[in-house]
Design a protein around this motif. Structure first.
Motif, PDB file in Angstrom:
ATOM      1  N   PRO A   1      -2.379   5.762   0.110  1.00 29.07           N
ATOM      2  CA  PRO A   1      -1.390   5.424  -0.921  1.00 29.07           C
ATOM      3  C   PRO A   1      -0.623   6.680  -1.329  1.00 29.07           C
ATOM      4  O   PRO A   1      -1.250   7.721  -1.583  1.00 29.07           O
ATOM      5  CB  PRO A   1      -2.250   4.900  -2.073  1.00 29.07           C
ATOM      6  CG  PRO A   1      -3.605   5.509  -1.884  1.00 29.07           C
ATOM      7  CD  PRO A   1      -3.751   5.796  -0.424  1.00 29.07           C
TER       8      PRO A   1
ATOM      9  N   LYS B   1       0.066  -6.363   6.557  1.00 21.42           N
ATOM     10  CA  LYS B   1       0.918  -6.887   5.471  1.00 21.42           C
ATOM     11  C   LYS B   1       0.080  -7.269   4.246  1.00 21.42           C
ATOM     12  O   LYS B   1       0.405  -6.901   3.115  1.00 21.42           O
ATOM     13  CB  LYS B   1       1.716  -8.105   5.957  1.00 21.42           C
ATOM     14  CG  LYS B   1       2.695  -8.650   4.912  1.00 21.42           C
ATOM     15  CD  LYS B   1       3.531  -9.796   5.426  1.00 21.42           C
ATOM     16  CE  LYS B   1       4.557 -10.265   4.408  1.00 21.42           C
ATOM     17  NZ  LYS B   1       4.095 -10.285   3.011  1.00 21.42           N
TER      18      LYS B   1
ATOM     19  N   TYR C   1      10.165  -1.081   7.720  1.00 20.28           N
ATOM     20  CA  TYR C   1       8.962  -0.299   8.022  1.00 20.28           C
ATOM     21  C   TYR C   1       9.324   0.664   9.150  1.00 20.28           C
ATOM     22  O   TYR C   1       9.983   0.265  10.122  1.00 20.28           O
ATOM     23  CB  TYR C   1       7.846  -1.207   8.511  1.00 20.28           C
ATOM     24  CG  TYR C   1       7.394  -2.236   7.512  1.00 20.28           C
ATOM     25  CD1 TYR C   1       8.128  -3.403   7.292  1.00 20.28           C
ATOM     26  CD2 TYR C   1       6.240  -2.036   6.749  1.00 20.28           C
ATOM     27  CE1 TYR C   1       7.719  -4.346   6.363  1.00 20.28           C
ATOM     28  CE2 TYR C   1       5.821  -2.981   5.822  1.00 20.28           C
ATOM     29  CZ  TYR C   1       6.563  -4.131   5.640  1.00 20.28           C
ATOM     30  OH  TYR C   1       6.157  -5.068   4.713  1.00 20.28           O
TER      31      TYR C   1
ATOM     32  N   ASP D   1      -1.153  -4.054   2.535  1.00 21.47           N
ATOM     33  CA  ASP D   1      -0.090  -3.355   1.795  1.00 21.47           C
ATOM     34  C   ASP D   1       0.366  -4.173   0.585  1.00 21.47           C
ATOM     35  O   ASP D   1       0.639  -3.608  -0.482  1.00 21.47           O
ATOM     36  CB  ASP D   1       1.087  -3.050   2.732  1.00 21.47           C
ATOM     37  CG  ASP D   1       0.770  -1.891   3.677  1.00 21.47           C
ATOM     38  OD1 ASP D   1      -0.421  -1.511   3.776  1.00 21.47           O
ATOM     39  OD2 ASP D   1       1.700  -1.382   4.345  1.00 21.47           O
TER      40      ASP D   1
ATOM     41  N   ASP E   1       5.316   2.365   4.987  1.00 25.30           N
ATOM     42  CA  ASP E   1       5.728   1.146   4.274  1.00 25.30           C
ATOM     43  C   ASP E   1       6.208   1.577   2.885  1.00 25.30           C
ATOM     44  O   ASP E   1       5.398   1.845   1.994  1.00 25.30           O
ATOM     45  CB  ASP E   1       4.529   0.191   4.172  1.00 25.30           C
ATOM     46  CG  ASP E   1       4.831  -1.039   3.304  1.00 25.30           C
ATOM     47  OD1 ASP E   1       5.950  -1.131   2.750  1.00 25.30           O
ATOM     48  OD2 ASP E   1       3.936  -1.899   3.184  1.00 25.30           O
TER      49      ASP E   1
ATOM     50  N   SER F   1      -0.017   4.406   6.703  1.00 24.51           N
ATOM     51  CA  SER F   1      -1.254   4.031   7.400  1.00 24.51           C
ATOM     52  C   SER F   1      -1.260   4.641   8.787  1.00 24.51           C
ATOM     53  O   SER F   1      -0.208   4.806   9.414  1.00 24.51           O
ATOM     54  CB  SER F   1      -1.349   2.513   7.519  1.00 24.51           C
ATOM     55  OG  SER F   1      -1.282   1.910   6.259  1.00 24.51           O
TER      56      SER F   1
ATOM     57  N   VAL G   1      -5.691   4.118   5.433  1.00 23.96           N
ATOM     58  CA  VAL G   1      -4.554   3.735   4.588  1.00 23.96           C
ATOM     59  C   VAL G   1      -4.405   4.770   3.465  1.00 23.96           C
ATOM     60  O   VAL G   1      -5.370   5.025   2.733  1.00 23.96           O
ATOM     61  CB  VAL G   1      -4.795   2.323   3.991  1.00 23.96           C
ATOM     62  CG1 VAL G   1      -3.676   1.947   3.029  1.00 23.96           C
ATOM     63  CG2 VAL G   1      -4.921   1.295   5.098  1.00 23.96           C
TER      64      VAL G   1
ATOM     65  N   ARG H   1       8.373   0.767  -0.503  1.00 25.50           N
ATOM     66  CA  ARG H   1       8.820  -0.422  -1.213  1.00 25.50           C
ATOM     67  C   ARG H   1       9.764  -0.135  -2.373  1.00 25.50           C
ATOM     68  O   ARG H   1      10.247  -1.040  -3.042  1.00 25.50           O
ATOM     69  CB  ARG H   1       7.605  -1.222  -1.714  1.00 25.50           C
ATOM     70  CG  ARG H   1       6.715  -1.626  -0.532  1.00 25.50           C
ATOM     71  CD  ARG H   1       5.694  -2.639  -0.821  1.00 25.50           C
ATOM     72  NE  ARG H   1       5.070  -3.072   0.450  1.00 25.50           N
ATOM     73  CZ  ARG H   1       4.416  -4.216   0.586  1.00 25.50           C
ATOM     74  NH1 ARG H   1       4.290  -5.039  -0.432  1.00 25.50           N
ATOM     75  NH2 ARG H   1       3.875  -4.539   1.742  1.00 25.50           N
TER      76      ARG H   1
ATOM     77  N   ILE I   1       3.038   3.292   1.179  1.00 25.11           N
ATOM     78  CA  ILE I   1       1.735   3.326   1.851  1.00 25.11           C
ATOM     79  C   ILE I   1       1.956   3.851   3.260  1.00 25.11           C
ATOM     80  O   ILE I   1       2.795   3.335   3.994  1.00 25.11           O
ATOM     81  CB  ILE I   1       1.113   1.916   1.908  1.00 25.11           C
ATOM     82  CG1 ILE I   1       0.930   1.344   0.500  1.00 25.11           C
ATOM     83  CG2 ILE I   1      -0.218   1.940   2.650  1.00 25.11           C
ATOM     84  CD1 ILE I   1       1.273  -0.102   0.364  1.00 25.11           C
TER      85      ILE I   1
END
Lengths: 98, 98, 98, 98
Positions: free
Chosen positions: C11, C59, B3, C62, B81, C75, C9, B83, C73
């Protein structure tokens, strides 16, 4: 008296997780407007003599991204307005030398 | 998976406009916790393997500032974040080379 | 002593400009964790007794979004840590009555 | 097409942890400029028809705070620029009804 603005521009709904292409578009807009900037890992620091430029800069950035097909842009900014002492990117980098 | 967290810590009510002394305290906390960080002009980028560390880091920072007599701290953070691909400060600096 | 955290947040790469579906997922996570929150137009204010909860909350948020196929993501958060006086969403709403 | 801007203004070095007096000054500036706003617990949502107003709004806010003796102001903003659909404070409050 200079304003230090940190900006992060997030294109929404692009269908790709990659953002670097769009960050380069932001840099091109800043260069074309003669704005002094410092590319940090995930935000960009700008140095402005006049804060009323801010909206025009954001408009040009968002219009450039929209011309790439982006239909929603969420931006985050930190604005440091210091009136008792000269503020600059160099000064900030100098005082935080670890 | 890492992160990338950008943080800016603003001490409120200190009676001085200078913040650099407090930024150094933040760096000391990060160093003492072995957190990898990149000092940018007005925000600091951290690299975390586990996002659940975030609250403990903020607590230690705020406790260290409170021990300096600060009674209110407003912090701002951006958390990236990702992934689908390795995320790191180096990678971010690489892809934004102007 | 309570921490007031404002969170937004975003996306990234979803292929749609609509975010409201994902905001509802955030609310469900907060409800499931018993976190008191105030839904404002484009950020959500949380009230936390213990700031070390912050990373676990992020966590879970997400992870819930990732289970919807979201691969990145971003934030943004504002954290107000006030140590000289009780801090709460009610108190904040009270003092800003226009 | 409307821009939704969330703003949080932090006066630095005031010698008091209280911010509510300064938040009221921000509201007065917004009212005097006829800007539609929604006071949330710790940020304020504005609705702008034209993003180029943003710098002028921030200048007036900071000038008003400076006239109260504040010598440094750190502001944080989130700007939501949506181009495919009408954006408004009402719309945002409607879609997030929990």
């Amino acid at each position: 008296m200079k304003y230090i603005v940190d900006i992060s521009v997030e294109p929404i709904g692009t269908g790709t997780t990659s953002i670097s292409k769009y960050v380069k578009i932001v840099y091109d807009v800043l260069k074309s407007k003669g704005i002094k900037f410092y590319p940090a890992p995930s935000m960009t620091s700008l140095e402005l003599d006049d804060i009323t430029q801010l909206g025009y800069i954001l408009k040009d950035i968002d219009d450039a991204l929209a011309s790439e097909g982006i239909k929603r842009i969420v931006s985050f900014m930190k604005i440091d307005d210091r009136r008792d002492k000269e503020n600059s990117i160099e000064h900030k980098l100098e005082v935080i030398k670890t």
